[in-house]
Design a protein around this motif. Structure first.
Motif, PDB file in Angstrom:
ATOM      1  N   THR A 183     -21.007  26.616  17.090  1.00 35.01           N
ATOM      2  CA  THR A 183     -22.203  26.896  17.898  1.00 35.01           C
ATOM      3  C   THR A 183     -22.046  28.207  18.662  1.00 35.01           C
ATOM      4  O   THR A 183     -22.991  29.010  18.753  1.00 35.01           O
ATOM      5  CB  THR A 183     -22.446  25.741  18.896  1.00 35.01           C
ATOM      6  N   HIS A 184     -20.857  28.448  19.197  1.00 35.15           N
ATOM      7  CA  HIS A 184     -20.610  29.674  19.944  1.00 35.15           C
ATOM      8  C   HIS A 184     -20.686  30.906  19.028  1.00 35.15           C
ATOM      9  O   HIS A 184     -21.155  31.973  19.448  1.00 35.15           O
ATOM     10  CB  HIS A 184     -19.241  29.624  20.618  1.00 35.15           C
ATOM     11  N   VAL A 185     -20.209  30.775  17.799  1.00 40.98           N
ATOM     12  CA  VAL A 185     -20.301  31.887  16.847  1.00 40.98           C
ATOM     13  C   VAL A 185     -21.766  32.240  16.598  1.00 40.98           C
ATOM     14  O   VAL A 185     -22.156  33.424  16.604  1.00 40.98           O
ATOM     15  CB  VAL A 185     -19.597  31.538  15.515  1.00 40.98           C
ATOM     16  N   ALA A 186     -22.602  31.207  16.387  1.00 39.17           N
ATOM     17  CA  ALA A 186     -24.032  31.451  16.169  1.00 39.17           C
ATOM     18  C   ALA A 186     -24.668  32.100  17.396  1.00 39.17           C
ATOM     19  O   ALA A 186     -25.487  33.031  17.274  1.00 39.17           O
ATOM     20  CB  ALA A 186     -24.733  30.134  15.843  1.00 39.17           C
ATOM     21  N   ALA A 187     -24.271  31.649  18.589  1.00 43.16           N
ATOM     22  CA  ALA A 187     -24.821  32.231  19.822  1.00 43.16           C
ATOM     23  C   ALA A 187     -24.393  33.685  19.976  1.00 43.16           C
ATOM     24  O   ALA A 187     -25.179  34.545  20.394  1.00 43.16           O
ATOM     25  CB  ALA A 187     -24.360  31.412  21.024  1.00 43.16           C
ATOM     26  N   GLY A 188     -23.135  33.970  19.616  1.00 40.04           N
ATOM     27  CA  GLY A 188     -22.651  35.343  19.704  1.00 40.04           C
ATOM     28  C   GLY A 188     -23.411  36.276  18.778  1.00 40.04           C
ATOM     29  O   GLY A 188     -23.763  37.396  19.167  1.00 40.04           O
ATOM     30  N   ARG A 189     -23.679  35.835  17.582  1.00 42.07           N
ATOM     31  CA  ARG A 189     -24.430  36.676  16.635  1.00 42.07           C
ATOM     32  C   ARG A 189     -25.867  36.898  17.115  1.00 42.07           C
ATOM     33  O   ARG A 189     -26.426  37.980  16.937  1.00 42.07           O
ATOM     34  CB  ARG A 189     -24.411  36.017  15.257  1.00 42.07           C
ATOM     35  N   ALA A 190     -26.449  35.872  17.725  1.00 43.38           N
ATOM     36  CA  ALA A 190     -27.803  36.026  18.255  1.00 43.38           C
ATOM     37  C   ALA A 190     -27.832  37.048  19.388  1.00 43.38           C
ATOM     38  O   ALA A 190     -28.760  37.860  19.483  1.00 43.38           O
ATOM     39  CB  ALA A 190     -28.329  34.673  18.742  1.00 43.38           C
ATOM     40  N   LEU A 191     -26.812  37.035  20.234  1.00 43.83           N
ATOM     41  CA  LEU A 191     -26.741  38.000  21.337  1.00 43.83           C
ATOM     42  C   LEU A 191     -26.554  39.419  20.813  1.00 43.83           C
ATOM     43  O   LEU A 191     -27.133  40.369  21.341  1.00 43.83           O
ATOM     44  CB  LEU A 191     -25.596  37.629  22.285  1.00 43.83           C
ATOM     45  N   LEU A 192     -25.748  39.582  19.765  1.00 45.68           N
ATOM     46  CA  LEU A 192     -25.541  40.918  19.196  1.00 45.68           C
ATOM     47  C   LEU A 192     -26.820  41.451  18.553  1.00 45.68           C
ATOM     48  O   LEU A 192     -27.060  42.665  18.554  1.00 45.68           O
ATOM     49  CB  LEU A 192     -24.416  40.875  18.156  1.00 45.68           C
ATOM     50  N   ALA A 193     -27.627  40.546  18.022  1.00 45.29           N
ATOM     51  CA  ALA A 193     -28.872  40.979  17.372  1.00 45.29           C
ATOM     52  C   ALA A 193     -29.979  41.265  18.377  1.00 45.29           C
ATOM     53  O   ALA A 193     -30.952  41.951  18.053  1.00 45.29           O
ATOM     54  CB  ALA A 193     -29.342  39.903  16.389  1.00 45.29           C
ATOM     55  N   ASP A 194     -29.834  40.755  19.604  1.00 48.39           N
ATOM     56  CA  ASP A 194     -30.866  40.941  20.627  1.00 48.39           C
ATOM     57  C   ASP A 194     -30.698  42.323  21.276  1.00 48.39           C
ATOM     58  O   ASP A 194     -29.609  42.669  21.733  1.00 48.39           O
ATOM     59  CB  ASP A 194     -30.718  39.849  21.688  1.00 48.39           C
ATOM     60  N   PRO A 195     -31.756  43.139  21.327  1.00 45.17           N
ATOM     61  CA  PRO A 195     -31.643  44.476  21.922  1.00 45.17           C
ATOM     62  C   PRO A 195     -31.454  44.459  23.435  1.00 45.17           C
ATOM     63  O   PRO A 195     -31.078  45.475  24.022  1.00 45.17           O
ATOM     64  CB  PRO A 195     -32.971  45.152  21.545  1.00 45.17           C
ATOM     65  N   ALA A 196     -31.691  43.325  24.087  1.00 44.24           N
ATOM     66  CA  ALA A 196     -31.535  43.241  25.539  1.00 44.24           C
ATOM     67  C   ALA A 196     -30.049  43.293  25.909  1.00 44.24           C
ATOM     68  O   ALA A 196     -29.183  42.926  25.110  1.00 44.24           O
ATOM     69  CB  ALA A 196     -32.169  41.956  26.060  1.00 44.24           C
ATOM     70  N   PRO A 197     -29.721  43.763  27.127  1.00 44.70           N
ATOM     71  CA  PRO A 197     -28.319  43.771  27.577  1.00 44.70           C
ATOM     72  C   PRO A 197     -27.714  42.380  27.478  1.00 44.70           C
ATOM     73  O   PRO A 197     -28.322  41.395  27.898  1.00 44.70           O
ATOM     74  CB  PRO A 197     -28.424  44.236  29.035  1.00 44.70           C
TER      75      PRO A 197
END
Length: 247
Positions: A183-197
């Motif tokens: 779950t954390h891996v998926a969350a990390g990838r989502a954060l990297l794809a998000d242009p927000a800080p």
């Protein structure tokens, strides 16, 4: 203030060095200091004559060189205002270049973090396989543990036996930790794809990664799982260092 308006995270300092190509436009004469200097020269010459000592007369340049006789005129308020105006005109372009450079570095950093998330994902999959492989060993260990409990406590009612088995099973089961890592891996990838800080969120996420890796190591009960847990901790530590550079 201009930087703070466009940067969400991090400590940035700006140093400005001004160099004038020409000397100040004018010099100011401090008449009070000049009067004291001339009076001192006259006193020195008078004293020298009493002792029969002849002194060469002081030149204008020598008098001007005396401390405080001549001083540079400070910049006027209008000069300062003009300097600030010129600098402000270039400031937005400077910050644009700065942010463009950070953007290029961020793209490279995102690739590094993405690779580290992939490593964590692969290690999590390896931990699942190792957990399956150690299943028989775990069952044998649980049976041995229960035998020790019975030996130490004698007869035990069924409810107590069930409770003891549940405690042993929980201590050895790593399914929840592996699920949370995924779950954390998926969350990390989502954060990297998000242009927000996302720097702070990634920092918190790295702490969660580390917590799961620590729990996995404590429950490992096998050389293979312990080795995987240590590899996980190493990758997570590297990732945390990189995350400190993310806005």
């Amino acid at each position: 203030a201009a930087l703070a308006a466009r940067i969400a995270r991090g400590s940035v300092s700006v140093a400005l060095k001004l160099t004038r190509d020409e000397l100040p436009s004018g010099l100011a004469l401090d008449e009070a200091v000049l009067d004291r200097t001339l009076a001192a020269l006259a006193a020195i010459e008078e004293r020298a004559r009493k002792f029969g000592v002849a002194l060469a007369p002081a030149s204008t340049a020598e008098v001007m060189a005396a401390r405080g006789v001549v001083r540079s005129e400070p910049a006027t308020e209008n000069d300062t205002a003009q300097t600030v105006k010129v600098l402000s005109a270039d400031l937005d372009a400077l910050i644009d270049d700065f942010l463009a450079m950070r953007g290029r570095e961020g793209q490279a950093l995102a690739a590094v973090l993405g690779d580290q998330l992939t490593q964590i994902e692969s290690l999590t999959a390896a931990a699942r396989a190792a957990a399956v492989a150690r299943r028989d060993e775990t069952r044998a260990a649980m049976a041995a543990a229960m035998a020790r409990v019975v030996e130490n406590l004698g007869e035990m009612d069924e409810a107590r036996m069930t409770a003891e088995l549940a405690v042993i099973a929980v201590k050895s089961d790593i399914t929840e930790e592996l699920d949370r890592l995924d779950t954390h891996v998926a969350a990390g990838r989502a954060l990297l794809a998000d242009p927000a800080p996302a720097g702070r969120k990634l920092d918190f996420l790295a702490q969660e990664f580390n917590r799961e890796a620590n729990t996995l190591c404590s429950k490992a009960q096998s050389t293979a799982l312990t080795a995987i847990g240590l590899d996980l901790k190493a990758v997570i530590d590297q990732m945390r260092e990189q995350i400190q550079n993310v806005e």
